[in-house]
Design a protein around this motif. Structure first.
Motif, PDB file in Angstrom:
ATOM      1  N   ILE A 160       0.865  -1.177   0.000  1.00 51.51           N
ATOM      2  CA  ILE A 160       0.000   0.000   0.000  1.00 51.51           C
ATOM      3  C   ILE A 160       0.904   1.231   0.000  1.00 51.51           C
ATOM      4  CG2 ILE A 160      -1.938   1.171   1.115  1.00 51.51           C
ATOM      5  CD1 ILE A 160      -2.584  -1.705   0.324  1.00 51.51           C
ATOM      6  N   VAL A 161       0.750   2.099  -1.011  1.00 52.15           N
ATOM      7  CA  VAL A 161       1.582   3.301  -1.110  1.00 52.15           C
ATOM      8  C   VAL A 161       0.704   4.518  -1.371  1.00 52.15           C
ATOM      9  CG1 VAL A 161       3.577   2.004  -1.996  1.00 52.15           C
ATOM     10  CG2 VAL A 161       1.976   3.067  -3.610  1.00 52.15           C
ATOM     11  N   GLN A 162       1.295   5.687  -1.161  1.00 53.26           N
ATOM     12  CA  GLN A 162       0.594   6.948  -1.371  1.00 53.26           C
ATOM     13  C   GLN A 162       0.640   7.366  -2.834  1.00 53.26           C
ATOM     14  OE1 GLN A 162      -1.125   9.140   0.865  1.00 53.26           O
ATOM     15  NE2 GLN A 162      -1.669  10.053  -1.112  1.00 53.26           N
ATOM     16  N   ASN A 163      -0.525   7.673  -3.405  1.00 57.35           N
ATOM     17  CA  ASN A 163      -0.604   8.284  -4.731  1.00 57.35           C
ATOM     18  C   ASN A 163      -0.300   9.773  -4.583  1.00 57.35           C
ATOM     19  OD1 ASN A 163      -1.340   9.444  -7.175  1.00 57.35           O
ATOM     20  ND2 ASN A 163      -3.167   8.186  -7.444  1.00 57.35           N
ATOM     21  N   GLU A 164       0.812  10.214  -5.192  1.00 62.02           N
ATOM     22  CA  GLU A 164       1.261  11.587  -4.984  1.00 62.02           C
ATOM     23  C   GLU A 164       0.335  12.624  -5.602  1.00 62.02           C
ATOM     24  OE1 GLU A 164       4.106  10.245  -8.338  1.00 62.02           O
ATOM     25  OE2 GLU A 164       2.350   9.457  -7.301  1.00 62.02           O
ATOM     26  N   GLN A 165      -0.622  12.203  -6.425  1.00 62.83           N
ATOM     27  CA  GLN A 165      -1.597  13.142  -6.985  1.00 62.83           C
ATOM     28  C   GLN A 165      -2.378  13.839  -5.865  1.00 62.83           C
ATOM     29  OE1 GLN A 165      -4.703  11.272  -9.248  1.00 62.83           O
ATOM     30  NE2 GLN A 165      -5.832  13.173  -9.545  1.00 62.83           N
ATOM     31  N   PHE A 166      -2.559  13.154  -4.742  1.00 62.38           N
ATOM     32  CA  PHE A 166      -3.390  13.678  -3.658  1.00 62.38           C
ATOM     33  C   PHE A 166      -2.592  14.475  -2.632  1.00 62.38           C
ATOM     34  CE2 PHE A 166      -5.622  10.085  -5.449  1.00 62.38           C
ATOM     35  CZ  PHE A 166      -6.922  10.540  -5.541  1.00 62.38           C
TER      36      PHE A 166
END
Length: 318
Positions: free
Chosen positions: A306-312
């Motif tokens: 599970i990783v962070q989507n940098e768009q957000f």
């Protein structure tokens, strides 16, 4: 970072496989039309990560930030394996270490695409002309991983076509075998928020295929070959009744496939949601040194990163 999470924002970002020689592996996947989008180096831990995907102007995720994409392949290289004659990869298709099955690309003109791969000297597990299923082929990457090749058009429509356009290709899906289809479908739909897009039941062969993804269900008569970032679950009838039966997760020896990865809108909120659903954790955010990734376990013990989507967030966590 947002304090809430919505599975509608999730993406099946990548599938990770370990490779012996990254130069040969990158060369192969670039030959299939992919582009090296990002390389992460960890010299202190003696490994590197290579992220490849389709990036043409017509690609589904073309031009997007790395964690805002679907259908990527992550190659993990542990330093020194390329010169170790005893190092081998488990491709997931040899007993007793079966589990992960293959990745799959979809192409415009399948006969021409397969001929191009063969002419380049790459090996096949199954050519189009082998066996009864004449609409699919399986090429072998340098480590022996199976790469399924399917057509985006009807087989008859492309039979006489001799050209193929790499810019039309898609990293369509990743296949893993599951012991209990009901448990796995519940996990990927209710926990990770995927949608069941298509089911192929093969009663004569004794197996079902389930295709899931973060996208709308196709209209009647419309296939999924033009999609990217799908997950295929293969269930062989009866395995769920055998308590002693299990699949190899790829992370125990002998290693090969490592994990699939989902990018989310809010890493903290998504992990809190998963905690509330009583998932099995391989690594919580607070475990270890890497505070920007977590790993949950699916019903078969496969790792899901599970990783962070940098768009957000506007920031790259890596």
């Amino acid at each position: 970072m947002a304090s809430t999470t919505d599975t509608k924002n999730y993406k099946f970002n990548h599938s990770m496989i370990r490779v012996k020689d990254p130069k040969e592996s990158v060369k192969f996947y670039e030959f299939l039309g992919m582009k090296l989008l990002k390389k992460l180096e960890f010299p202190e831990a003696k490994f590197d990560l290579y992220f490849l995907g389709y990036d043409s102007p017509t690609a589904v995720s073309g031009g997007k930030n790395i964690w805002d994409r679907e259908g990527l392949i992550e190659l993990t290289h542990n330093h020194g394996t390329e010169s170790d004659p005893n190092y081998t990869i488990n491709n997931g298709n040899v007993e007793p270490f079966r589990g992960f099955g293959h990745t799959c690309i979809s192409v415009d003109n399948i006969q021409a695409a397969c001929k191009r791969i063969e002419d380049a000297g790459y090996r096949f597990q199954k050519k189009l002309t082998d066996g009864r299923m004449r609409h699919i082929a399986f090429a072998l990457d340098p480590d022996g991983y199976w790469v399924e090749i399917v057509g985006q058009k009807a087989l008859e429509e492309t039979e006489a076509v001799e050209t193929t356009d790499l810019e039309t290709y898609r990293m369509n899906h990743t296949m893993i075998r599951v012991k209990d289809a009901e448990k796995s479908l519940k996990f990927y739909q209710e926990v990770l928020g995927m949608t069941l897009l298509r089911t192929n039941a093969n009663e004569k062969g004794g197996f079902n295929l389930y295709f899931l993804g973060y996208s709308d269900v196709p209209a009647p008569g419309q296939g999924t070959a033009d999609r990217e970032g799908l997950l295929e679950l293969t269930w062989n009838y009866g395995t769920e009744k055998n308590e002693a039966f299990s699949y190899h997760d790829g992370n125990k020896g002998p290693q090969g496939f490592g994990h699939i990865c989902v990018s989310v809108d809010s890493l903290d909120a998504a992990c809190a949601r998963l905690e509330s659903l009583n998932v099995s954790w391989k690594k919580r955010l607070t475990d270890g040194r890497m505070k920007n990734v977590a790993f949950v376990l699916d019903p078969d013990g496969y790792w899901v990163e599970i990783v962070q989507n940098e768009q957000f967030t506007g920031e790259d966590n890596f």
